[in-house]
Design a protein around this motif. Sequence first.
Motif, PDB file in Angstrom:
ATOM      1  N   GLY A  83      -3.553  -0.159   6.682  1.00 51.79           N
ATOM      2  CA  GLY A  83      -3.005  -0.566   5.389  1.00 51.79           C
ATOM      3  C   GLY A  83      -1.877  -1.565   5.520  1.00 51.79           C
ATOM      4  O   GLY A  83      -1.649  -2.373   4.612  1.00 51.79           O
ATOM      5  N   ASN A 137      -6.744  -4.309  -1.077  1.00 51.95           N
ATOM      6  CA  ASN A 137      -5.463  -3.603  -1.128  1.00 51.95           C
ATOM      7  C   ASN A 137      -5.448  -2.426  -0.155  1.00 51.95           C
ATOM      8  O   ASN A 137      -6.518  -1.925   0.244  1.00 51.95           O
ATOM      9  CB  ASN A 137      -5.122  -3.192  -2.562  1.00 51.95           C
ATOM     10  CG  ASN A 137      -5.965  -2.053  -3.080  1.00 51.95           C
ATOM     11  OD1 ASN A 137      -5.778  -0.913  -2.672  1.00 51.95           O
ATOM     12  ND2 ASN A 137      -6.899  -2.350  -3.993  1.00 51.95           N
ATOM     13  N   PRO A 138      -4.271  -1.997   0.284  1.00 57.35           N
ATOM     14  CA  PRO A 138      -4.171  -0.976   1.329  1.00 57.35           C
ATOM     15  C   PRO A 138      -4.907   0.316   1.003  1.00 57.35           C
ATOM     16  O   PRO A 138      -5.474   0.960   1.908  1.00 57.35           O
ATOM     17  CB  PRO A 138      -2.657  -0.740   1.446  1.00 57.35           C
ATOM     18  CG  PRO A 138      -2.051  -2.031   1.018  1.00 57.35           C
ATOM     19  CD  PRO A 138      -2.941  -2.550  -0.076  1.00 57.35           C
ATOM     20  N   THR A 139      -4.936   0.719  -0.265  1.00 60.24           N
ATOM     21  CA  THR A 139      -5.630   1.951  -0.631  1.00 60.24           C
ATOM     22  C   THR A 139      -7.123   1.841  -0.341  1.00 60.24           C
ATOM     23  O   THR A 139      -7.745   2.780   0.166  1.00 60.24           O
ATOM     24  CB  THR A 139      -5.409   2.275  -2.122  1.00 60.24           C
ATOM     25  OG1 THR A 139      -4.001   2.388  -2.355  1.00 60.24           O
ATOM     26  CG2 THR A 139      -6.095   3.566  -2.516  1.00 60.24           C
ATOM     27  N   GLU A 164      -7.083  -7.625  -6.269  1.00 60.20           N
ATOM     28  CA  GLU A 164      -6.743  -6.623  -5.250  1.00 60.20           C
ATOM     29  C   GLU A 164      -5.227  -6.492  -5.122  1.00 60.20           C
ATOM     30  O   GLU A 164      -4.679  -5.383  -5.033  1.00 60.20           O
ATOM     31  CB  GLU A 164      -7.342  -7.019  -3.896  1.00 60.20           C
ATOM     32  CG  GLU A 164      -8.848  -6.911  -3.822  1.00 60.20           C
ATOM     33  CD  GLU A 164      -9.334  -5.474  -3.854  1.00 60.20           C
ATOM     34  OE1 GLU A 164      -8.637  -4.577  -3.329  1.00 60.20           O
ATOM     35  OE2 GLU A 164     -10.420  -5.229  -4.416  1.00 60.20           O
ATOM     36  N   ALA A 217      -1.514  -5.011   3.420  1.00 60.65           N
ATOM     37  CA  ALA A 217      -0.351  -5.160   2.548  1.00 60.65           C
ATOM     38  C   ALA A 217       0.345  -6.498   2.787  1.00 60.65           C
ATOM     39  O   ALA A 217       0.734  -7.196   1.842  1.00 60.65           O
ATOM     40  CB  ALA A 217       0.619  -4.003   2.771  1.00 60.65           C
ATOM     41  N   ALA A 240      -2.646  -3.317  -5.805  1.00 60.09           N
ATOM     42  CA  ALA A 240      -1.619  -2.866  -4.860  1.00 60.09           C
ATOM     43  C   ALA A 240      -0.253  -2.769  -5.539  1.00 60.09           C
ATOM     44  O   ALA A 240       0.513  -1.837  -5.283  1.00 60.09           O
ATOM     45  CB  ALA A 240      -1.561  -3.813  -3.657  1.00 60.09           C
ATOM     46  N   THR A 256      -0.246   0.358  -7.724  1.00 59.82           N
ATOM     47  CA  THR A 256      -0.111   1.566  -6.901  1.00 59.82           C
ATOM     48  C   THR A 256       1.340   1.785  -6.491  1.00 59.82           C
ATOM     49  O   THR A 256       1.808   2.924  -6.381  1.00 59.82           O
ATOM     50  CB  THR A 256      -1.000   1.453  -5.649  1.00 59.82           C
ATOM     51  OG1 THR A 256      -2.367   1.328  -6.059  1.00 59.82           O
ATOM     52  CG2 THR A 256      -0.872   2.682  -4.751  1.00 59.82           C
TER      53      THR A 256
END
Length: 279
Positions: free
Chosen positions: A163, A97-99, A233, A167, A237, A240
């Motif tokens: 990210g 995931n982007p984080t 994952e 995504a 996302a 989040t």
Amino acid sequence: MDQPTVGILHPGSMGAAIAACAATNAVEVLWCEAGRSTASVERATRFGLTPVAELAELLERSDIVISLCPPANAEDLARDVAGRRFAGVYVEANAINPTRGQRIAALLEHSATVVDGGVVGSPPVGGKTPTLYLSGPADATERIEALFGGTAVRTAVLGAEVGKASALKLAYASFQKTSRVLVALAVGMAREHGVDQELIEVASRRTDSYLAEPEYVAKTAARAWRWGPELEEAADALATAGLPPEMLRAAAVTLARWYDAKDDSELTLTDALDQLAQP
């Protein structure tokens, strides 16, 4: 632009095939043998990758490193690379995931240049042409575009923000992989009542219905060990972003019932549905 030396971490079915494409425009493509399986050795040999004994040697010799490993291992691998002060371009191409991608970029920012990557499509063999989506500093993404120029791996740059590529990969995977899980559940339910062929006939009257391709369930089962963590994952996302993650988490739990079928190319639809019905 001079041809780079490339390192691949670690050459699974996708990583090895992508590394082989990179070899078209690289001096050589290195991989680290330490702790890898016999299957990895055979795969790397088949794709013409150059073995090195230790990660430190791979990092010292490589201008570009591509990380393609199970999502759960992505940060630990990046931490190992950061600890050895790798100073080239690090392509974080895992389904994370982007984080997490941004955390990995922060881990490496003092020495390396991080490019966020996301592969959409099947490994580039047998005429398949996946796309490697990229986001990150323009000079670094240009180097990766050049690396895959004229190969079966297409590239597309989404911008400078780490990210974005992750995504896009997870947004697509959320639909594509969860849809396959829903097919398994629907066909499994219909089979229990003896109407599975009728279900497939109903679905086949519609265009582009995964339900009309139940034979793909066995392939889904064989890939579950990779798809499950990827959907976890994607669920992270969603959470989040303030969106409900429960459907993807449930799909991941469903996939976990197939983990013992890892890469089983002999698995049949009947076998896969039988395994799915066993808690």
